[in-house]
Design a protein around this motif. Structure first.
Motif, PDB file in Angstrom:
ATOM      1  N   GLN A   6       3.820  -1.529  23.149  1.00 55.00           N
ATOM      2  CA  GLN A   6       2.726  -1.149  22.278  1.00 55.00           C
ATOM      3  C   GLN A   6       2.616   0.370  22.166  1.00 55.00           C
ATOM      4  O   GLN A   6       2.916   1.104  23.111  1.00 55.00           O
ATOM      5  CB  GLN A   6       1.404  -1.699  22.797  1.00 55.00           C
ATOM      6  CG  GLN A   6       1.319  -3.204  22.737  1.00 55.00           C
ATOM      7  CD  GLN A   6      -0.055  -3.704  23.140  1.00 55.00           C
ATOM      8  OE1 GLN A   6      -0.191  -4.429  24.123  1.00 55.00           O
ATOM      9  NE2 GLN A   6      -1.082  -3.314  22.375  1.00 55.00           N
ATOM     10  N   ARG A  22       0.527  -0.543  16.877  1.00 55.47           N
ATOM     11  CA  ARG A  22       1.833  -1.147  16.670  1.00 55.47           C
ATOM     12  C   ARG A  22       2.290  -1.905  17.915  1.00 55.47           C
ATOM     13  O   ARG A  22       2.016  -1.500  19.047  1.00 55.47           O
ATOM     14  CB  ARG A  22       2.874  -0.092  16.315  1.00 55.47           C
ATOM     15  CG  ARG A  22       4.237  -0.669  15.949  1.00 55.47           C
ATOM     16  CD  ARG A  22       5.229   0.406  15.553  1.00 55.47           C
ATOM     17  NE  ARG A  22       6.533  -0.167  15.259  1.00 55.47           N
ATOM     18  CZ  ARG A  22       6.987  -0.396  14.019  1.00 55.47           C
ATOM     19  NH1 ARG A  22       6.246  -0.059  12.961  1.00 55.47           N
ATOM     20  NH2 ARG A  22       8.179  -0.925  13.827  1.00 55.47           N
ATOM     21  N   CYS A  23       3.018  -2.984  17.653  1.00 55.59           N
ATOM     22  CA  CYS A  23       3.601  -3.791  18.725  1.00 55.59           C
ATOM     23  C   CYS A  23       5.037  -4.117  18.338  1.00 55.59           C
ATOM     24  O   CYS A  23       5.264  -4.706  17.278  1.00 55.59           O
ATOM     25  CB  CYS A  23       2.784  -5.068  18.887  1.00 55.59           C
ATOM     26  SG  CYS A  23       3.434  -6.237  20.101  1.00 55.59           S
ATOM     27  N   ASN A  24       5.972  -3.741  19.179  1.00 54.47           N
ATOM     28  CA  ASN A  24       7.374  -4.108  18.991  1.00 54.47           C
ATOM     29  C   ASN A  24       7.731  -5.176  20.010  1.00 54.47           C
ATOM     30  O   ASN A  24       7.335  -5.088  21.178  1.00 54.47           O
ATOM     31  CB  ASN A  24       8.283  -2.894  19.195  1.00 54.47           C
ATOM     32  CG  ASN A  24       8.086  -1.841  18.130  1.00 54.47           C
ATOM     33  OD1 ASN A  24       7.770  -2.140  16.987  1.00 54.47           O
ATOM     34  ND2 ASN A  24       8.270  -0.586  18.507  1.00 54.47           N
ATOM     35  N   THR A  63       2.627  -9.273  10.814  1.00 56.69           N
ATOM     36  CA  THR A  63       3.821  -9.410  11.644  1.00 56.69           C
ATOM     37  C   THR A  63       5.036  -9.571  10.743  1.00 56.69           C
ATOM     38  O   THR A  63       5.032 -10.410   9.834  1.00 56.69           O
ATOM     39  CB  THR A  63       3.720 -10.620  12.581  1.00 56.69           C
ATOM     40  OG1 THR A  63       2.649 -10.412  13.504  1.00 56.69           O
ATOM     41  CG2 THR A  63       5.017 -10.811  13.369  1.00 56.69           C
ATOM     42  N   GLU A  67      11.933  -8.060  11.641  1.00 56.64           N
ATOM     43  CA  GLU A  67      12.116  -6.694  12.127  1.00 56.64           C
ATOM     44  C   GLU A  67      11.450  -6.479  13.493  1.00 56.64           C
ATOM     45  O   GLU A  67      11.423  -5.368  13.995  1.00 56.64           O
ATOM     46  CB  GLU A  67      11.584  -5.698  11.102  1.00 56.64           C
ATOM     47  CG  GLU A  67      12.343  -5.764   9.782  1.00 56.64           C
ATOM     48  CD  GLU A  67      11.925  -4.682   8.806  1.00 56.64           C
ATOM     49  OE1 GLU A  67      11.403  -3.638   9.253  1.00 56.64           O
ATOM     50  OE2 GLU A  67      12.109  -4.896   7.601  1.00 56.64           O
ATOM     51  N   ARG A  68      10.917  -7.528  14.056  1.00 54.65           N
ATOM     52  CA  ARG A  68      10.420  -7.539  15.426  1.00 54.65           C
ATOM     53  C   ARG A  68       9.260  -6.583  15.656  1.00 54.65           C
ATOM     54  O   ARG A  68       9.180  -5.887  16.677  1.00 54.65           O
ATOM     55  CB  ARG A  68      11.539  -7.254  16.459  1.00 54.65           C
ATOM     56  CG  ARG A  68      12.907  -7.863  16.173  1.00 54.65           C
ATOM     57  CD  ARG A  68      12.856  -9.341  15.958  1.00 54.65           C
ATOM     58  NE  ARG A  68      12.391 -10.093  17.110  1.00 54.65           N
ATOM     59  CZ  ARG A  68      12.085 -11.380  17.066  1.00 54.65           C
ATOM     60  NH1 ARG A  68      12.164 -12.043  15.928  1.00 54.65           N
ATOM     61  NH2 ARG A  68      11.700 -12.008  18.156  1.00 54.65           N
ATOM     62  N   TYR A  69       8.298  -6.564  14.736  1.00 51.21           N
ATOM     63  CA  TYR A  69       7.118  -5.747  14.984  1.00 51.21           C
ATOM     64  C   TYR A  69       5.890  -6.381  14.355  1.00 51.21           C
ATOM     65  O   TYR A  69       5.972  -7.209  13.433  1.00 51.21           O
ATOM     66  CB  TYR A  69       7.296  -4.302  14.478  1.00 51.21           C
ATOM     67  CG  TYR A  69       7.232  -4.126  12.977  1.00 51.21           C
ATOM     68  CD1 TYR A  69       8.399  -4.164  12.217  1.00 51.21           C
ATOM     69  CD2 TYR A  69       6.014  -3.910  12.324  1.00 51.21           C
ATOM     70  CE1 TYR A  69       8.354  -3.998  10.847  1.00 51.21           C
ATOM     71  CE2 TYR A  69       5.970  -3.744  10.950  1.00 51.21           C
ATOM     72  CZ  TYR A  69       7.145  -3.782  10.213  1.00 51.21           C
ATOM     73  OH  TYR A  69       7.097  -3.626   8.855  1.00 51.21           O
ATOM     74  N   SER A  70       4.742  -5.962  14.890  1.00 57.20           N
ATOM     75  CA  SER A  70       3.461  -6.391  14.358  1.00 57.20           C
ATOM     76  C   SER A  70       2.523  -5.190  14.350  1.00 57.20           C
ATOM     77  O   SER A  70       2.634  -4.302  15.210  1.00 57.20           O
ATOM     78  CB  SER A  70       2.877  -7.515  15.217  1.00 57.20           C
ATOM     79  OG  SER A  70       1.661  -7.986  14.676  1.00 57.20           O
TER      80      SER A  70
END
Lengths: 107, 112
Positions: A6, A22-24, A63, A67-70
């Protein structure tokens, strides 16, 4: 391995400002959830969002699983928004948490 | 809000003593979880249950055991508490293990 990261770790805002958290997340994470932990320690589920966009009042989340993020958007922030925001990813039947973004909103 | 209670809410104990924390739900959810929360680590999974008498280890299971003899109750036991187990413990529930998790109010445990 399974990772949920995060950013930013800390955020200070004046009341009325907007923010984006952001969260990856790594592979093998199937679903994404956002939680708010208030200053009294209570954990509230904000969104269950495997993909796409959801809105709840001044909060919304998006989300992009490919692309693996939210992202968590907070608009017109209020002092009651203060606390720690966690994202968490589900792998098999276990929830893996990020280390959180600490938000402080001042009047 | 999901009906989840934890007991006790606060506990102070001494090193070497056994401690049992209880999580009780009224929602009939299949999955139940125990997490600990420590500064700088977020929430980490200790053990979880996917049905009565069905449990599995999480990320930080050493020093902890669990039991689930009824759908509504999930017990976390520290057989011999250590100072490193001072933490806030949260219970959570979910229907399928893949969906939304709902959290209890937490138990603050201090081991002296």
């Amino acid at each position: 391995g399974i990772q949920v990261e995060q950013s930013p770790p800390d955020l200070i805002l004046q009341e009325g400002a907007n923010s984006t958290l952001r969260c990856n997340f790594s592979d093998s994470v199937n679903n994404l959830q956002w939680f708010h932990q208030n200053p009294w320690g209570q954990l509230i589920n904000l969104f269950y969002i495997p993909s796409g966009t959801k809105q709840n009042g001044r909060l919304s989340a998006t989300t992009v699983a490919t692309e693996r993020y939210s992202l968590l958007y907070i608009s017109s922030s209020q002092t009651t928004d203060s606390g720690v925001y966690f994202c968490a990813g589900v792998s098999t039947d276990k929830l893996i948490f990020g280390t959180g973004t600490r938000l402080q909103v001042f009047p | 809000d999901a009906g989840i209670t934890q007991s006790p809410r606060h506990k102070v104990t001494e090193t070497g003593t056994p401690v049992t924390l209880r999580c009780h739900q009224t929602e009939n959810h299949r999955y139940m979880y125990w997490y600990r929360q420590d500064p700088g680590h977020g929430l980490r999974l200790i053990h979880y249950s996917y049905g009565v008498k069905d449990t599995d280890k999480g990320e930080v299971s050493d020093g902890y055991s669990v039991s689930r003899s009824k759908t509504e109750d999930f017990l976390l036991t520290l057989e011999s508490a250590t100072s490193s187990q001072t933490s806030v413990y949260f219970c959570a529930i979910s229907w399928t293990g893949l969906d939304t998790q709902y959290f209890g109010p937490g138990t603050r445990l201090t081991v002296l």
